[in-house]
Design a protein around this motif. Sequence first.
Motif, PDB file in Angstrom:
ATOM      1  N   GLU A   1      -7.803  21.556   3.149  1.00 42.23           N
ATOM      2  CA  GLU A   1      -7.272  21.265   1.967  1.00 42.23           C
ATOM      3  C   GLU A   1      -5.978  20.092   2.058  1.00 42.23           C
ATOM      4  N   LEU A   2      -5.480  20.119   2.876  1.00 42.25           N
ATOM      5  CA  LEU A   2      -4.113  19.170   3.048  1.00 42.25           C
ATOM      6  C   LEU A   2      -4.618  17.692   2.939  1.00 42.25           C
ATOM      7  N   GLN A   3      -5.949  17.653   3.218  1.00 45.18           N
ATOM      8  CA  GLN A   3      -6.541  16.089   3.588  1.00 45.18           C
ATOM      9  C   GLN A   3      -6.730  15.672   1.924  1.00 45.18           C
ATOM     10  N   ASP A   4      -6.878  16.595   1.288  1.00 45.23           N
ATOM     11  CA  ASP A   4      -7.302  16.273  -0.336  1.00 45.23           C
ATOM     12  C   ASP A   4      -5.722  15.692  -0.993  1.00 45.23           C
ATOM     13  N   TYR A   5      -4.768  16.143  -0.321  1.00 43.92           N
ATOM     14  CA  TYR A   5      -3.413  15.695  -0.887  1.00 43.92           C
ATOM     15  C   TYR A   5      -2.569  14.334  -0.334  1.00 43.92           C
ATOM     16  N   TYR A   6      -3.050  14.243   0.921  1.00 42.22           N
ATOM     17  CA  TYR A   6      -2.533  13.268   1.791  1.00 42.22           C
ATOM     18  C   TYR A   6      -3.574  12.393   2.504  1.00 42.22           C
ATOM     19  N   ASP A   7      -3.030  11.105   2.740  1.00 42.76           N
ATOM     20  CA  ASP A   7      -3.712  10.053   3.331  1.00 42.76           C
ATOM     21  C   ASP A   7      -4.072  10.363   4.848  1.00 42.76           C
ATOM     22  N   ALA A   8      -2.861  11.168   5.280  1.00 37.59           N
ATOM     23  CA  ALA A   8      -3.095  11.289   6.793  1.00 37.59           C
ATOM     24  C   ALA A   8      -1.908  12.511   7.077  1.00 37.59           C
ATOM     25  N   ILE A   9      -2.558  13.167   8.277  1.00 37.36           N
ATOM     26  CA  ILE A   9      -1.554  14.272   8.794  1.00 37.36           C
ATOM     27  C   ILE A   9      -1.231  14.301  10.082  1.00 37.36           C
ATOM     28  N   VAL A  10      -0.117  14.522  10.247  1.00 32.80           N
ATOM     29  CA  VAL A  10       0.436  14.436  11.713  1.00 32.80           C
ATOM     30  C   VAL A  10       1.028  15.838  11.962  1.00 32.80           C
ATOM     31  N   ILE A  11       0.580  16.447  13.293  1.00 30.92           N
ATOM     32  CA  ILE A  11       0.850  17.730  13.616  1.00 30.92           C
ATOM     33  C   ILE A  11       1.913  17.524  14.546  1.00 30.92           C
TER      34      ILE A  11
ATOM     35  N   MET B   1       0.847  -1.206  -0.035  1.00 26.89           N
ATOM     36  CA  MET B   1      -0.066  -0.020  -0.040  1.00 26.89           C
ATOM     37  C   MET B   1       1.005   1.295  -0.115  1.00 26.89           C
ATOM     38  N   SER B   2       0.526   2.214  -0.950  1.00 30.52           N
ATOM     39  CA  SER B   2       1.318   3.528  -0.882  1.00 30.52           C
ATOM     40  C   SER B   2       0.651   4.442  -0.171  1.00 30.52           C
ATOM     41  N   LEU B   3       1.167   5.343   0.799  1.00 33.40           N
ATOM     42  CA  LEU B   3       0.615   6.245   1.516  1.00 33.40           C
ATOM     43  C   LEU B   3       1.480   7.630   1.346  1.00 33.40           C
ATOM     44  N   ARG B   4       0.773   8.633   1.433  1.00 32.19           N
ATOM     45  CA  ARG B   4       1.559  10.063   1.295  1.00 32.19           C
ATOM     46  C   ARG B   4       0.971  10.693   2.737  1.00 32.19           C
ATOM     47  N   VAL B   5       1.960  11.356   3.494  1.00 27.57           N
ATOM     48  CA  VAL B   5       1.787  11.734   4.943  1.00 27.57           C
ATOM     49  C   VAL B   5       2.217  13.221   4.622  1.00 27.57           C
ATOM     50  N   ALA B   6       1.697  13.976   5.341  1.00 29.12           N
ATOM     51  CA  ALA B   6       1.884  15.567   5.697  1.00 29.12           C
ATOM     52  C   ALA B   6       2.230  15.586   7.217  1.00 29.12           C
ATOM     53  N   VAL B   7       3.529  15.875   7.384  1.00 28.40           N
ATOM     54  CA  VAL B   7       3.847  16.156   8.792  1.00 28.40           C
ATOM     55  C   VAL B   7       4.066  17.681   8.944  1.00 28.40           C
ATOM     56  N   ILE B   8       3.242  18.105  10.047  1.00 26.97           N
ATOM     57  CA  ILE B   8       3.369  19.779  10.106  1.00 26.97           C
ATOM     58  C   ILE B   8       4.473  19.929  11.323  1.00 26.97           C
ATOM     59  N   GLY B   9       5.401  20.518  10.939  1.00 25.44           N
ATOM     60  CA  GLY B   9       6.351  21.082  12.022  1.00 25.44           C
ATOM     61  C   GLY B   9       7.757  20.254  11.668  1.00 25.44           C
ATOM     62  N   ALA B  10       8.657  21.061  11.389  1.00 19.75           N
ATOM     63  CA  ALA B  10       9.976  20.400  11.059  1.00 19.75           C
ATOM     64  C   ALA B  10      11.044  20.467  12.296  1.00 19.75           C
TER      65      ALA B  10
ATOM     66  N   GLU C   1       6.099  -1.983   5.908  1.00 19.57           N
ATOM     67  CA  GLU C   1       4.844  -2.586   5.721  1.00 19.57           C
ATOM     68  C   GLU C   1       4.038  -1.802   4.706  1.00 19.57           C
ATOM     69  N   HIS C   2       4.539  -0.585   4.576  1.00 16.08           N
ATOM     70  CA  HIS C   2       3.964   0.318   3.526  1.00 16.08           C
ATOM     71  C   HIS C   2       4.898   1.179   2.823  1.00 16.08           C
ATOM     72  N   ASP C   3       4.469   1.477   1.614  1.00 17.18           N
ATOM     73  CA  ASP C   3       5.356   2.248   0.713  1.00 17.18           C
ATOM     74  C   ASP C   3       4.951   3.748   1.212  1.00 17.18           C
ATOM     75  N   ILE C   4       5.665   4.607   2.021  1.00 20.12           N
ATOM     76  CA  ILE C   4       5.370   5.801   2.487  1.00 20.12           C
ATOM     77  C   ILE C   4       6.393   7.033   2.006  1.00 20.12           C
ATOM     78  N   TYR C   5       5.629   8.046   1.863  1.00 18.29           N
ATOM     79  CA  TYR C   5       6.177   9.193   1.252  1.00 18.29           C
ATOM     80  C   TYR C   5       5.770  10.494   2.217  1.00 18.29           C
ATOM     81  N   VAL C   6       6.675  11.357   2.521  1.00 16.09           N
ATOM     82  CA  VAL C   6       6.272  12.170   3.719  1.00 16.09           C
ATOM     83  C   VAL C   6       6.854  13.404   3.060  1.00 16.09           C
ATOM     84  N   ASP C   7       5.706  14.504   3.220  1.00 18.67           N
ATOM     85  CA  ASP C   7       5.940  15.955   3.001  1.00 18.67           C
ATOM     86  C   ASP C   7       6.070  16.622   4.296  1.00 18.67           C
ATOM     87  N   LEU C   8       7.096  17.204   4.720  1.00 14.94           N
ATOM     88  CA  LEU C   8       7.171  17.941   6.070  1.00 14.94           C
ATOM     89  C   LEU C   8       7.215  19.526   5.942  1.00 14.94           C
TER      90      LEU C   8
END
Length: 448
Positions: free
Chosen positions: A87-97, A1-10, A26-33
């Motif tokens: 808006e971010l929820q349209d571009y990512y499967d999950a968001i971490v703040i 399963m491929s996931l895209r996740v937004a993490v807010i705060g670097a 377990e997953h093919d995950i890409y993160v935008d920070l």
Amino acid sequence: MSLRVAVIGAGPAGIYASDLLIRNEEHDIYVDLFEQMPAPFGLIRYGVAPDHPRIKGIVKSLHNVLDKPRLRLLGNITVGEDITIDELQDYYDAIVISTGAVRDRPLTIPGGEHSIGAGEFVGFYDGNPRFERDWDLSARQVAVIGVGNVGLDIARILAKTGDELLVTEIPDNVYSSLSKNQAEEVHMFGRRGPAQAKFTPKELKELDLSDTINVVVSPEDIDYDEQSTAARRSDKSLDLNCQVLEQYAIREPKDAPHTLHIHFFEEPVEVLVDGESIVGLRTERQEYDGTGAVVGTGEFTDWPVQAVYHAIGYRSEPVEGVPFDHERNVIPSDRGKVDAGLYVTGWIKRGPVGLIGNTKSDAKETTDLLIDDALAGKLSPRKYDDPSAIVDLLESREIPYTTWEGWYRLDDAERRAGEGCEILGRERKKIVEWEEMVEHARGVPVVS
């Protein structure tokens, strides 16, 4: 399963969470920070005293994570303003703040509004572009409320000379203010005893390495009740703290231009003012009550000081579009899960407590919940599959976002600025102006 996740705060919390996600097998995950500042690293860059060289090791490990190909940094973006959570929820499967905590808790005693929060001063001397550029250091006697590492950092900076700190990465405006520092006596105050102080032994011991600082602890303040003694036996770090404080209490005074007094069993009860000027700090003497707590004795002391700093804790700020607990100053969650697809980690999750080790374990708890939800099919799939879609949106809004490649450009500019100084061995000099940081990061010519 491929996931895209937004993490807010670097900061560390966001980077640790990102690392755990992209290393998941377990997953093919890409993160935008996403990061509000033009540069990453959060409180490691803007919340630690500049004379702590060992922090470089932490920056190096965070740097290695950001170098990884499945992680993309998007800086100079304020989530909630430039782009919303919805808006971010349209571009990512999950968001971490993981937006941390940078503001100060208020000092709620009479006259407390005249005191200065630790975060304000730390933001100044760390060259954070969101804080003051100049600082009034004309007070000869200064009080610092709080006996933790942040309070210790503030007291140490106030008791050092500007020249001592010139070898660090402080920018020119910070050196200019520190070089005019008039402080001769710095008084730290804690309401409980030595065994309850929140220092780490290394920081406490390093105070004595400066030739300009004479550390003084009153022998009367070296006192332990039954609970304190038991705590010392069970905690090696705490016991080392107490040993260092005991050595300060019994030694002969050191000949130095600045004296740093560490007071225990003194609870600040009022900041004394004359008009708008601080003229003193009133404290009430405390004593153990037999249960491990302390109570007031009714004995008050007025300490003549002209400035009061309080290091009593940071607080997080709300993120637009996300529930917020204004009493605890956190985003309420169940172990880091706000809802399926929305998670929190770091200080915005648990409050401003704990060290780097706590941040790592905290990030694992949160990312494990995210992975469990993915496995259970609880995440709502993103609308846009193309990774460049979010970049297209930012560019359509003319948001001058910064990237990891941009950090290398900014980093190079700061290192070159350090090399150009007269002080040999200076690694870098921070760039403090926000727009100048963005220009360097984006490769735009900087007008001098």
